[in-house]
Each structure stands twice: as structure tokens, then as C-alpha cells.
Design an enzyme around this catalytic site. Structure first.
Site, PDB file in Angstrom:
ATOM      1  N   GLY A  27      -0.133  -0.020  12.920  1.00 21.36           N
ATOM      2  CA  GLY A  27       1.233  -0.355  12.545  1.00 21.36           C
ATOM      3  C   GLY A  27       1.291  -1.087  11.228  1.00 21.36           C
ATOM      4  N   SER A  28       2.281  -1.931  11.079  1.00 23.62           N
ATOM      5  CA  SER A  28       2.561  -2.569   9.797  1.00 23.62           C
ATOM      6  C   SER A  28       1.617  -3.717   9.510  1.00 23.62           C
ATOM      7  CB  SER A  28       3.999  -3.089   9.779  1.00 23.62           C
ATOM      8  OG  SER A  28       4.132  -4.224  10.624  1.00 23.62           O
TER       9      SER A  28
ATOM     10  N   ALA B 153       2.883  -7.008  11.154  1.00 23.62           N
ATOM     11  CA  ALA B 153       2.520  -7.159  12.565  1.00 23.62           C
ATOM     12  C   ALA B 153       1.040  -7.496  12.703  1.00 23.62           C
ATOM     13  CB  ALA B 153       2.853  -5.878  13.326  1.00 23.62           C
ATOM     14  N   GLY B 154       0.211  -6.839  11.901  1.00 27.58           N
ATOM     15  CA  GLY B 154      -1.218  -7.133  11.944  1.00 27.58           C
ATOM     16  C   GLY B 154      -1.520  -8.580  11.601  1.00 27.58           C
TER      17      GLY B 154
ATOM     18  N   GLU C  96      -5.345  -1.273  12.417  1.00 33.57           N
ATOM     19  CA  GLU C  96      -5.201  -0.176  11.458  1.00 33.57           C
ATOM     20  C   GLU C  96      -3.794  -0.277  10.877  1.00 33.57           C
ATOM     21  OE1 GLU C  96      -4.847   4.634  11.689  1.00 33.57           O
ATOM     22  OE2 GLU C  96      -6.289   3.701  13.033  1.00 33.57           O
TER      23      GLU C  96
ATOM     24  N   CYS D 108       0.657   5.978   6.719  1.00 29.02           N
ATOM     25  CA  CYS D 108       0.156   4.741   6.126  1.00 29.02           C
ATOM     26  C   CYS D 108      -0.699   5.020   4.900  1.00 29.02           C
ATOM     27  CB  CYS D 108      -0.626   3.930   7.153  1.00 29.02           C
ATOM     28  SG  CYS D 108      -1.978   4.826   7.942  1.00 29.02           S
TER      29      CYS D 108
END
Length: 472
Positions: free
Chosen positions: A206-207, A210-211, A229, A263
């Protein structure tokens, strides 16, 4: 009790409607995975392979339905979602090979017996799926985890619960032991409950934002392994390209494929100042004008579909306008696509040379151009980001590639191919804000199990002779 639904962004029809899992239901799913873990981890490897192979057979049988479910929820054309369904099927054989190559078992004879390397599963793995590849990307975490002996709790994106349900049904049809794979539906609250439920691993696609949150959350809990990722503000350098039209094709596929919702899409185009750069930009703009955007089931098939939602389109256009307000020159303007719902947007090309624009990923078909005077300046501009997922070079000069590959900072770096090119039997992941040095795809085996090194002797022997400094 919270209910939510997903809609087809191309038609605005409802695809799925249901209840979000409560914290108690999430905990029950984790408890079920915890209870199933010992037997699944202790099962012979051949048994785990057999179970995952049954899942693969179900995917093969249901591939058309899976492709349509992905198309309905994401809006991606069927030509693309069929490739995603095929990638899900292919992931099983690739993951089996990866486990044996990267995290299997081996022994070396020694004077006292043997040195043995084994790998052991972590336990309960939480998998948070993205919306852009709602089948392939979570599947790329789940399958390696199952092969390693982990059990799984999977939360699909709240934008694509139908695909999550289809995957849950496929695992159920594969007749895996109870509790080995568990699916919980819901949004951010459900995800938060899952992270608080006592997991052993978090596998997330995801973004970058968020990571970063997940890094902070588990900073003081080293027991939980993180495999992140994330996105990227990816550069494509076009330099000394002999054919502007050929370079344009690579650039368009880098920037606009999947409506910019990969991405690995190129967000930044870096070209030489002057006529050569102008020719490249003109060719890209001309080719982008020919791209057809439309509903997933259009005939003939469109190049791409909408963004995931009208809300996402509104946010992307707002981010684009912010850069224009900062002084970016519009080469091709975005905006709504005539006679289609609000999730559809046109591709945009803007020139941001000399402007300090935000180092952020715009998850849309938007390309920002920067002009530089030298190849070294191009590499410097390419590396001027806190991200490091993908990068590309288009050039007829192999010497440029040799210099580029040694200096660029990214995990996926392509030469005369789109930045979006990747393979399941290669690693996929990035540096900086694009990940945490745990690449996925073929290297997913690495984060699904931990190594155990052993010195082993078959009998208890007196090793007094190995002890130095003893009194007689």
C-alpha cells in the site's frame, strides 16, 4: 454493526455489500489461525504443497470469474484482469521454487557431525491487501506464507471486498485445514483491530504513509516481522534516445498503464534541455492523446479504465492542481472523461522544471517533466526523492546504462523497458519510503520464515580436548 459496500467505478453499480468484522470477530480469526498453526507448521512440506496446489487448481477453474470480479471492483479492462488472474495461478509454482532455493534445508558434514540450516515459520501472518491488484498482490504474500508453515488472516482492501470474498471461497474449496486461512472484511478500523490482535507478522502492500505508520506502531515490538511493499515517486530518464516515438511508447506504458495505479508507474520524466527533450515530450503527448479510457467490458477493449473511485479522482486532480498553482506548466491537461462517471480522468503531463514540488506519489495517470543539462544531473534528479521503488533509463548508449545502474537508488531498475516491468521470479521492492528492505515476489520466502542454524552430533562426545587453559 458497520456495513459497507463496493461499487464498480466504471458503472457505479454495487458489486458487494456486507458487514465489517468487529474487533471481537477479528480476534476470533486470529485465535483460529493461532490454533491451526502448530499442526500446519508441523505438517510435512509435501502436505502443505498439496494444499496450495489444490488452491491453484481452484484458481484455474475459476479464472474467468476471478478476472471479472477484479474488473468490476477496480474498473480495469478484462485484458488486464485476465493477466492478474493468471499471475495468481503462476504464483504457486514460483513460490514453491523460491522456498526451496531461498529458505529450504541443507546440511554440511563437519568433523563432529554436521552443520544444518533450517527455516521455521513465524506464526500468524496478517496480510493487508491493496485495491489496485486486489488478487495478485495479497496472493503474493499468502501463498509463500502458507508454504512456509504460517497461518494467515487476510483483510482485503475495503475498496475490493468482492475479490477478497472470491479468494476466501477459493481457499475454502481447496479444503485447507480449518483456521489456516481466515478472511476478515472491513476498513481502517478492522485493520487496526487486526494489528492489535496478537499477530506474528504483518505483510502489507500500500501507501508509503501507511507503511510509515506501521513502522512506528511496531517499533518497540521486534517480535512482529514487517514486510512492507510501498509506493514510489519513480523516475524515468530518457537520454540520447535515437527514436522519439519508441521512447514515447516506453514512457506511456511507464506512466499511464492501469490508469497510473501501479506503485511502479513513472511519476517523473527527466529529459535533456533543448530540442531533443522537446521532441521526446511532444511524442509522449501525442501518444497519450490516442489512449482510450473506458469501462472494463467495452468493445473494443480500452487501454485503461477509471481510478478506483470518484473520491480518488477528486483527490488526484486536487494534487495535480496544487502543482499547477505552484507554477507547473501544463503540457496536457487532465480532467473528466466525457460521458463517463467521475472516477475517470484524462492523463496529464506537466513541466515542473525549476519548481520545488512535493515529493509525493500521485496515484493517477499524471507525469511530471523535469529538464536538465547533463546526464549526471539527470541521475541526481532521479535520486532526489525519499522513495526508491522503481526507475528506468531509455537510451541507445550502453555506457549510459552502465553509469545509471551503478548510481541509481531503487529496487527495480529497467533499461529500455517500462518502469512497470517486473517478474514473479525476481525480487520486487524498494528502498527508503518505498519499503523496509524486505522485497516481495520471489524474495517473499525470506520474510515468511526465519533461519535456524544448528551444529549437530549424533552422540554425546567428550570435548575436553577443545577446552583451552585447563589444569592438568
Amino acid at each position: 454493526m458497520t456495513t459497507f459496500k463496493s461499487t464498480d467505478p466504471a458503472t457505479e453499480a454495487t458489486n458487494w455489500e456486507g458487514e465489517a468484522a468487529s474487533p471481537a470477530q477479528v480476534q476470533a480469526a486470529v485465535d483460529a489461525a493461532r490454533a491451526a498453526f502448530p499442526a500446519w507448521a508441523d505438517a510435512p512440506r509435501a502436505e502443505r504443497i498439496e494444499g496450495v496446489k489444490r488452491y491453484q487448481a481452484v484458481l484455474k477453474d475459476r479464472a474467468p470469474q476471478i478476472a471479472e470480479a477484479i474488473a468490476r471492483e477496480t474498473g480495469k479492462p478484462l485484458w488486464e484482469t485476465r493477466t492478474e488472474a493468471a499471475a495468481m495461478i503462476g504464483k504457486v509454482d514460483i513460490s514453491i521454487r523460491a522456498y526451496d532455493e531461498r529458505t529450504g534445508e541443507r546440511s554440511t558434514d563437519t568433523a563432529f557431525g554436521r552443520a544444518t540450516l533450517r527455516h521455521r515459520p513465524h506464526g500468524v501472518a496478517a496480510v493487508l491487501g491493496p485495491f489496485n491488484f486486489p488478487g495478485h498482490l495479497p496472493n503474493g504474500h499468502i501463498v509463500p506464507a502458507l508454504l512456509a508453515g504460517d497461518t494467515v488472516v487476510f483483510k482485503p482492501s475495503e475498496e475490493t471486498p468482492l475479490v477478497g470474498q472470491v479468494m476466501a471461497e477459493a481457499f475454502a474449496a481447496a479444503d485447507l485445514p480449518t483456521g489456516v486461512v481466515n478472511v476478515v472484511q472491513g476498513g481502517r478500523e478492522t485493520g487496526a483491530a487486526l494489528l492489535d490482535a496478537g499477530i506474528d507478522a504483518l505483510m502489507f502492500t500500500g501507501s508509503g504513509a501507511a507503511g510509515a505508520h506501521f513502522r512506528r506502531k511496531f517499533a518497540d515490538d521486534p517480535h512482529v516481522i514487517l514486510a512492507l511493499e510501498l509506493g514510489g515517486n519513480n523516475p524515468l530518464v530518457v537520454w540520447d534516445a535515437a527514436n522519439a516515438e519508441a521512447a514515447a511508447g516506453i514512457a506511456v506504458q511507464s506512466a499511464f498503464i492501469t490508469t497510473g495505479q501501479r506503485c511502479s508507474c513513472a511519476r517523473r520524466l527527466i529529459v535533456r534541455e533543448g530540442p531533443q527533450g522537446d521532441a521526446i515530450i511532444e511524442a509522449i503527448a501525442a501518444l497519450s492523446d490516442r489512449l482510450v479510457f473506458g469501462p472494463w467490458d467495452s468493445d473494443p477493449e480500452p487501454y485503461a479504465g477509471p481510478l478506483i473511485s470518484a473520491r480518488a479522482a477528486e483527490a488526484a486532480l486536487k494534487a495535480l492542481q496544487k502543482r499547477i498553482d505552484m507554477g507547473a506548466k501544463v503540457i496536457r491537461a487532465s480532467g473528466p472523461v466525457a460521458n463517463l462517471p467521475g472516477a475517470f480522468v484524462k492523463p496529464a503531463i506537466i513541466d515542473v522544471t525549476g519548481i520545488d514540488v512535493p515529493d509525493e506519489e500521485m496515484f493517477a495517470p499524471f507525469l511530471s517533466v523535469t529538464r536538465v543539462a547533463s546526464f549526471d544531473a539527470a541521475i541526481q534528479a532521479a535520486n532526489a526523492t525519499r522513495y526508491g521503488l522503481s526507475a528506468g533509463l531509455v537510451s541507445h548508449d550502453p555506457a549510459n546504462w552502465d553509469h545509471f545502474i551503478r548510481r541509481i537508488r531503487a529496487g527495480v531498475v529497467n533499461f529500455n523497458r517500462p518502469t512497470t516491468g517486473a517478474a514473479g521470479d525476481m525480487p520486487f521492492g524498494g528502498l527508503g519510503a518505498s519499503g523496509n528492505h524486505r522485497p516481495s515476489a520471489y524474495y517473499a520466502a525470506d520474510y515468511c520464515a526465519y533461519p535456524v542454524a544448528s551444529f549437530e552430533a549424533d552422540a554425546v562426545a567428550n570435548i575436553e580436548g577443545e577446552i583451552k587453559g585447563l589444569r592438568s
